[in-house]
Each structure stands twice: as structure tokens, then as C-alpha cells.
Design an enzyme around this catalytic site. Structure first.
Site, short mmCIF file in Angstrom:
data_model
loop_
_atom_site.label_atom_id
_atom_site.label_comp_id
_atom_site.label_asym_id
_atom_site.label_seq_id
_atom_site.Cartn_x
_atom_site.Cartn_y
_atom_site.Cartn_z
N THR A 252 41.49 32.40 48.50
CA THR A 252 42.82 32.93 48.49
C THR A 252 42.96 34.17 47.75
OG1 THR A 252 43.78 30.83 48.73
CG2 THR A 252 45.41 32.47 48.33
N GLY B 263 41.50 30.11 35.10
CA GLY B 263 41.60 28.90 36.24
C GLY B 263 40.48 28.10 36.18
N ASP C 2 38.84 27.08 38.51
CA ASP C 2 37.66 27.18 39.43
C ASP C 2 36.74 28.28 38.97
OD1 ASP C 2 39.85 28.89 39.52
OD2 ASP C 2 39.53 29.29 41.91
N TYR D 57 37.02 35.14 27.10
CA TYR D 57 38.33 35.51 27.39
C TYR D 57 39.29 35.74 26.33
CZ TYR D 57 40.56 35.94 32.05
OH TYR D 57 41.33 36.58 33.24
N THR E 75 45.18 27.21 48.61
CA THR E 75 45.06 26.91 50.12
C THR E 75 44.51 25.66 50.56
OG1 THR E 75 45.26 29.20 50.53
CG2 THR E 75 44.58 28.14 52.19
N GLY F 138 42.50 24.16 45.27
CA GLY F 138 42.86 25.66 45.16
C GLY F 138 44.29 25.86 45.70
#
Length: 269
Positions: free
Chosen positions: A131, A106, A108, A99, A10, A8
């Protein structure tokens, strides 16, 4: 053993899986400019804390929103571990994507949606509290339809602290019940924590109304346990959802060769 890496903006979450269970999960920070050797040293140290070694790893799954680390960790797997990693992206997802431009998704978000559908097989909203705060909707037919991205709690707090010269830093994770505050620190704490909770509550209500189904609301990510006791906010808290999605995608893609080139789109969440 299977090594899952959720990279990620962070933190990087590291999971080690073998024989039907997660042996351990660790959180670390990998600098965007870190070399393959530096990443290998960091991963070796983490696994070594609990008696494991990179030498035991036979499979690697990677979900990353940091393009430089995607390339570095791919090189680490290929060079040091002699393993071709499975990189999560629209081409490896194994789930229908509604989408408009799947390459902007992303990794994740894809991994969380895959794990949520596999675990529940019903309409679900995955709320990933990191984040950024991400709301991702999977339809009753198992299609990742889209979602919402909002600032995370700590990002909001940092913006408030950096832009207000006279306001002190406060604990943004401190839970509060009363809304009317009678001192500055309490006022900021209420605004951050209750504001964040109500942002989540309001967006969930609007999403549910718009999709017209009765989705299960599942929280994941680093802040999910902090908000687990907020009444009526989430139906389930599944902290390992992204890692589980990486594992599922990896195992489903083992039978077919990986295409050359990056497997995710440049870090867009």
C-alpha cells in the site's frame, strides 16, 4: 505448526510453517472492525483450501499495522487457540534499531529487516512494495538505521483517478517501454508505471549515496514480482521476507515470556 500473520492496510498475508518449510501462503482482507470469530472463520477457510486446520497451529506470530486487528487477532490466539502470540515490535525485534523513536516503526518493517539481515548478513535495503512503498536500510553491522516511506503504486493510481474527472481508469500495472505517449490512456499508463519505477530508482540511488556502503537491494511485498524484471532495480526478489521475519522473531522470543499490552505502536509505518 507455526502460523504467521502479516496484517497490512490492504491485505493480510497468512503463512503456515512446519518442519523447516512454508506449507502455504494466502492473502485475504480482514476488515479493521472484524470480530475474533469472523477472523477465525476467514483463517479457517483459507487454511482449509489446502487441507490444513487452525487446530494444527501450535505457535502464532503477528506483525500488524492495524491496531484494532492486532488486538482482535491476539484475542483469537489466546481465546480460541489457547496460544500466547508473539507480536512483532521494538521489544521483540532482536535487532538493533537506530530509529530515533522505535515505537513508531511498523511491525512489517521490523520483520523485513530482521529477515534480510538473517538471510544475507550484509548491508541491505529492503524495498517493500505494498500500500505504501517502504525503503529500509540495515547497516553492515546489522543495525536497522531507518528508511523512506513513499506512496504505493495503487494508492497513486487511485488518487489520480479520483481527482481527475475526465481521465479514465487504466491498468497501473501495465508495463510500458516507450515514454512518449500519443493517446491519453497510454500517457497515464506511462506516467503511473514508469513514474513509479523511476521513483524507486531515484530514491535507491540517493539512499546508496548517503549511506556510503554497497547494500544489496531486496524487493518484497505484493508488487515485487511485477517489478522483478526491471533492469538494475533490485538485486533480489524475496516475496516471503516479512513472513520469514515474523517466524524468526517468534522463534527467538519463545524462550522468554511476552509482556502484557500491545506489542506494536499504533499502526505507524
Amino acid at each position: 505448526m507455526l502460523l504467521a500473520l502479516d496484517v497490512g492496510n490492504t491485505n493480510t498475508v497468512v503463512g503456515l510453517y512446519d518442519k523447516g518449510r512454508w506449507l502455504g501462503q494466502w492473502r485475504t482482507r480482514l476488515a479493521a472492525g472484524a470480530t475474533a470469530d469472523e477472523c477465525a472463520a476467514a483463517l479457517s477457510s483459507l487454511l482449509g483450501l489446502d487441507g490444513y486446520s487452525l487446530d494444527l497451529v501450535k505457535k502464532v506470530g503477528l506483525a500488524s499495522v492495524v491496531p484494532t486487528l492486532t488486538a482482535t487477532l491476539r484475542a483469537l490466539a489466546r481465546g480460541r487457540l489457547r496460544i500466547e502470540p508473539v507480536v512483532v515490535g521494538p521489544d521483540t525485534a532482536g535487532i538493533r534499531l537506530g530509529y530515533h523513536n522505535p515505537k513508531q516503526l511498523g511491525a512489517d518493517r521490523i520483520a523485513g529487516a530482521v529477515a534480510a539481515w538473517e538471510r544475507f548478513h550484509r548491508a541491505v535495503i529492503v524495498v517493500d512494495l505494498g500500500t505504501a512503498t517502504k525503503f529500509d536500510y540495515v547497516s553492515p553491522e546489522g543495525c536497522f538505521e531507518g528508511g523512506v516511506i513513499a506512496p504505493g503504486l495503487m494508492v497513486t493510481a487511485e488518487a489520480l483517478f479520483s481527482r481527475t474527472a475526465q481521465l479514465p481508469q487504466v491498468d497501473a500495472l501495465q508495463k510500458v517501454e516507450a515514454v512518449l505517449a500519443r493517446d491519453t490512456v497510454s500517457a497515464m499508463t506511462v506516467g503511473l508505471f514508469r513514474g513509479y519505477v523511476n521513483l524507486i530508482r531515484g530514491l535507491l540511488e540517493e539512499l546508496k549515496a548517503e549511506v556510503g556502503t554497497r547494500p544489496l537491494v531486496v524487493a518484497t511485498g505484493g508488487l515485487a514480482p511485477v517489478l522483478a524484471d526491471q533492469a538494475g532495480l533490485f538485486d533480489r526478489v524475496e516475496p516471503d521476507l516479512t513472513l520469514e521475519g515474523i517466524r524468526l522473531i517468534l522463534e527467538r522470543n519463545q524462550a522468554r515470556p511476552q509482556a502484557a499490552g500491545p506489542g506494536i505502536a499504533g499502526g505507524v509505518q
